[in-house]
Design an enzyme around this catalytic site. Sequence first.
Site, mmCIF file in Angstrom:
data_model
loop_
_atom_site.group_PDB
_atom_site.id
_atom_site.type_symbol
_atom_site.label_atom_id
_atom_site.label_comp_id
_atom_site.label_asym_id
_atom_site.label_seq_id
_atom_site.Cartn_x
_atom_site.Cartn_y
_atom_site.Cartn_z
ATOM 1 N N ASP A 22 -6.077 -8.989 2.916
ATOM 2 C CA ASP A 22 -6.340 -9.208 4.337
ATOM 3 C C ASP A 22 -5.062 -9.549 5.106
ATOM 4 O O ASP A 22 -4.138 -10.149 4.559
ATOM 5 C CB ASP A 22 -7.357 -10.356 4.469
ATOM 6 C CG ASP A 22 -7.941 -10.456 5.867
ATOM 7 O OD1 ASP A 22 -7.848 -9.470 6.627
ATOM 8 O OD2 ASP A 22 -8.480 -11.515 6.197
ATOM 9 N N HIS A 39 -1.451 -1.421 7.494
ATOM 10 C CA HIS A 39 -2.060 -0.865 6.280
ATOM 11 C C HIS A 39 -0.996 -0.129 5.463
ATOM 12 O O HIS A 39 -0.933 -0.268 4.238
ATOM 13 C CB HIS A 39 -3.212 0.083 6.628
ATOM 14 C CG HIS A 39 -4.327 -0.567 7.389
ATOM 15 N ND1 HIS A 39 -4.850 -1.789 7.016
ATOM 16 C CD2 HIS A 39 -5.021 -0.188 8.496
ATOM 17 C CE1 HIS A 39 -5.822 -2.122 7.868
ATOM 18 N NE2 HIS A 39 -5.935 -1.163 8.773
ATOM 19 N N SER A 67 -14.508 -1.681 2.735
ATOM 20 C CA SER A 67 -15.833 -2.251 2.504
ATOM 21 C C SER A 67 -16.892 -1.453 3.266
ATOM 22 O O SER A 67 -16.575 -0.704 4.197
ATOM 23 C CB SER A 67 -15.861 -3.714 2.963
ATOM 24 O OG SER A 67 -15.963 -3.784 4.370
ATOM 25 N N LEU A 133 -3.983 -1.829 -18.179
ATOM 26 C CA LEU A 133 -4.670 -2.561 -17.111
ATOM 27 C C LEU A 133 -5.705 -1.639 -16.471
ATOM 28 O O LEU A 133 -5.468 -0.441 -16.351
ATOM 29 C CB LEU A 133 -3.658 -3.028 -16.051
ATOM 30 C CG LEU A 133 -4.210 -3.779 -14.832
ATOM 31 C CD1 LEU A 133 -3.351 -5.016 -14.538
ATOM 32 C CD2 LEU A 133 -4.232 -2.918 -13.574
HETATM 33 C C1 FPP Z 1 -7.411 -5.889 5.806
HETATM 34 O O1 FPP Z 1 -6.489 -6.027 6.854
HETATM 35 C C2 FPP Z 1 -7.302 -4.661 5.052
HETATM 36 C C3 FPP Z 1 -8.268 -3.704 4.910
HETATM 37 C C4 FPP Z 1 -9.268 -3.290 5.876
HETATM 38 C C5 FPP Z 1 -8.332 -2.988 3.643
HETATM 39 C C6 FPP Z 1 -7.310 -1.922 3.536
HETATM 40 C C7 FPP Z 1 -6.172 -2.410 2.740
HETATM 41 C C8 FPP Z 1 -5.040 -1.771 2.696
HETATM 42 C C9 FPP Z 1 -4.861 -0.514 3.453
HETATM 43 C C10 FPP Z 1 -3.915 -2.333 1.898
HETATM 44 C C11 FPP Z 1 -3.413 -1.424 0.876
HETATM 45 C C12 FPP Z 1 -4.466 -0.569 0.321
HETATM 46 C C13 FPP Z 1 -4.231 0.557 -0.346
HETATM 47 C C14 FPP Z 1 -5.338 1.480 -0.675
HETATM 48 C C15 FPP Z 1 -2.872 0.929 -0.738
HETATM 49 P P1 FPP Z 1 -7.093 -6.217 8.301
HETATM 50 O O2 FPP Z 1 -7.019 -4.888 8.970
HETATM 51 O O3 FPP Z 1 -8.457 -6.800 8.204
HETATM 52 O O4 FPP Z 1 -6.089 -7.242 8.950
HETATM 53 P P2 FPP Z 1 -6.428 -8.332 10.091
HETATM 54 O O5 FPP Z 1 -7.457 -9.269 9.501
HETATM 55 O O6 FPP Z 1 -5.111 -9.012 10.322
HETATM 56 O O7 FPP Z 1 -6.919 -7.577 11.267
#
Ligand code: FPP
Length: 242
Positions: A22, A39, A67, A133
């Site tokens: 997050d 991201h 999710s 892993l």
């Molecule tokens: C949360 O940040 C992240 C997600 C919605 C999940 C996606 C995660 C990634 C893209 C990281 C790396 C993943 C891969 C597949 C390499 P947020 O957008 O909720 O951040 P905020 O809470 O600051 O708005």
Amino acid sequence: MSMKIPNIAPEKIPAHVAIVMDGNGRWAKARGLPRTAGHEAGEAALFDVIEGAIAIGVKEISAYAFSTENWRRSPDEVKFLMGFNRDVIRRRRDQMHAMGVHVRWVGRPKRLWSSVINELEQAEELTAKNKVLTLNMCVNYGGRSEIVDAATALARDVKRGKLSADKISEKVFSRYLDQPQMRDVDLFLRSSGEMRTSNFLPWQSVYAEFVFMDVLWPDVDRTTLWKAIEEYSKRDRRFGKA
Ligand code: FPP
């Protein structure tokens, strides 16, 4: 990367670490960048954490990449996250394989782009025999829907006479979950300072230790993981015993 790998007894190393990645949006906002840049910056963090996990002896990582609730984000961000997941899995597949990582998809097909499913299945097939892993890529995953789907399949088996209702135990139930082979979560990590689990692996995390890291996901690296594992190693896990 100044921190050396901490010296922790093998039995104090968590076998399964679940990670809520997050803070990408806030990381980008702080730099005047679009959320998607956050991201993108999060990719390097995830792969550094995987290398650090192998180095310290973690056997399984579950990463919350998308999710079932993330569909509520703007259409542009959803589209970006779908394409990004697809590209990351394709781009990192050979590296994961060379590192001995077994990639598995955990989640549901409903609404998920078929190109994402396709990449996940190809990565899974290529890496199926790897033992260093296991990386559970949780894409279109939701904890409650996992449990509801398991209950549905179980009810069907009872109705067909394949299973007696009196025989339903935790062990039997867990065979109906998305990944029956998944270990229970030992260490549950979330970055960005938020303290909630957001529908991530509820069944598997009932005895997990929780560590909330005060750092935004793109700023996480293997040393952040190692510090969390040091904290974990000092916890007294009793599993209900006195
Ligand atoms: C949360 O940040 C992240 C997600 C919605 C999940 C996606 C995660 C990634 C893209 C990281 C790396 C993943 C891969 C597949 C390499 P947020 O957008 O909720 O951040 P905020 O809470 O600051 O708005």
